[in-house]
Design an enzyme around this catalytic site. Structure first.
Site, PDB file in Angstrom:
ATOM      1  CE  LYS A  33      -4.355  -1.458   2.083  1.00 59.39           C
ATOM      2  NZ  LYS A  33      -5.386  -1.096   3.083  1.00 59.39           N
ATOM      3  CG  ASP A  52      -6.617   2.611   2.574  1.00 59.15           C
ATOM      4  OD1 ASP A  52      -7.672   3.114   3.011  1.00 59.15           O
ATOM      5  OD2 ASP A  52      -6.543   1.462   2.124  1.00 59.15           O
ATOM      6  CB  ILE A 133       0.044  -5.772   4.396  1.00 63.66           C
ATOM      7  CG1 ILE A 133       0.060  -4.255   4.659  1.00 63.66           C
ATOM      8  CG2 ILE A 133      -0.863  -6.479   5.394  1.00 63.66           C
ATOM      9  CD1 ILE A 133      -1.204  -3.551   4.223  1.00 63.66           C
ATOM     10  CB  VAL A 136      -3.661 -14.047   5.402  1.00 67.10           C
ATOM     11  CG1 VAL A 136      -4.077 -15.406   5.965  1.00 67.10           C
ATOM     12  CG2 VAL A 136      -2.903 -13.243   6.445  1.00 67.10           C
ATOM     13  CG  ASP A 195     -13.791   2.599   5.629  1.00 67.61           C
ATOM     14  OD1 ASP A 195     -14.967   2.864   5.343  1.00 67.61           O
ATOM     15  OD2 ASP A 195     -12.970   2.216   4.787  1.00 67.61           O
ATOM     16  CG  ASP A 210      -9.168  -2.382   4.357  1.00 72.72           C
ATOM     17  OD1 ASP A 210      -8.225  -1.577   4.232  1.00 72.72           O
ATOM     18  OD2 ASP A 210     -10.228  -2.285   3.715  1.00 72.72           O
TER      19      ASP A 210
END
Length: 294
Positions: A33, A52, A133, A136, A195, A210
């Site tokens: 990200k 974000d 990140i 998974v 959010d 997230d």
């Protein structure tokens, strides 16, 4: 995750904002990200405003460790070069969403809000900072949050208008799931992530995925993030014990132990998180008084 060579790069089309799906040496899959704002940037507007924040993803991982809620993927900061690290190993669809501007590579991706007029571009050193990140790679079960917002200024959700909303929820959720969502609300409140419109589970555990919409404005605390707590007035005794262990400045001490914390969390945000912990305690006391009256 922080230093391994990138051997494949693709677009991650999940969600509403630009993300890259990277494969590292050893076939480890991670999500990148990018950094849109400086850490000190204050995001005005509703709690879900803005793009974000990469630092929010990283701080969320450490906060999950601090709270002993091990359901947030590992996340670290990393600088990558689109030109040297990404483009040479990029898929065709990633290449098709990139272009050069002032001899620097820019990528705009493919997502709900992605557009060529709003790309992420390399800086003067041909690098882009962001959060890497752990991906998974399993199938999560996804559920709509009972406390989802409408995302419309003139329309409120049922939970925002019905004082007896939790009675309705208790008829539809197990006690364990309700307690999970109360834990999540405290986690989100400390970060100011408002959010959480959906939540995912793995082996019936609620995952904290997230977390990019946290750390927007340290001067504002949106109390309605705590609605699961103050509407239902239930809390695990183990959660209360964890929170009490963070009182008296211990939360700040643990936050300050995060590697490179000054690059991820401003002093104002750290102070705000400490103050929000006190608000959580006040909310718990409110619930005790409600219980006494009933």
């Amino acid at each position: 995750m922080k230093n391994s060579k990138i051997i494949k790069a693709d677009l991650d089309t999940r969600g509403t904002q630009l993300k890259l799906l990277l494969t590292l040496t050893g076939q480890q899959s991670v999500v990148f990200k990018p950094k849109w704002y400086d850490v000190s940037t204050v995001i005005e507007g509703p709690v879900y405003a803005g793009k974000d924040r990469y630092n929010s993803e990283i701080v969320a991982f450490y906060l999950s460790v601090i709270l002993n809620m091990p359901f947030t993927p590992c996340s670290v900061d990393r600088a990558v070069s689109f030109t040297q690290d990404i483009v040479p190993v990029a898929t065709k669809r990633l290449i098709n969403s990139s272009f050069e501007f002032n001899n620097r590579t820019c990528i705009y991706g493919k997502c709900f809000y992605c557009k060529k007029q709003d790309p992420v571009c390399e800086d003067v050193n041909f690098t882009v900072y962001g959060a890497v990140i752990f991906n998974v790679d399993v199938s999560f079960k996804s559920y709509r949050s009972p406390w989802q917002r409408t995302y419309k200024k003139n329309k409120k959700a049922a939970w925002e208008e019905d004082d007896g909303y939790c009675k309705y929820i208790k008829e539809r959720l197990t006690k364990r799931r309700l307690l999970d969502l109360v834990d999540v609300s405290i986690f989100d409140f400390l970060m100011q992530n408002g959010d959480r419109h959906h939540y995912e589970t793995l082996y019936d555990n609620v995952m904290l995925l997230d977390n990019g919409k946290g750390l927007g404005n340290p001067s504002v605390s949106h109390l309605d993030i705590l609605a699961p707590l103050y509407q239902c007035c239930v809390l695990r005794s183990t959660t209360l014990k964890k929170l009490l262990n963070l009182a008296g400045g211990n939360l700040r001490k643990k936050l300050e132990s995060i590697p490179n914390i000054t690059n991820l969390l401003t002093a104002a945000h750290m102070t705000a998180m400490e103050e929000r912990l006190l608000i959580v305690f006040a909310t718990i006391e409110y619930c005790k008084n409600v219980d006494r009256k009933q």
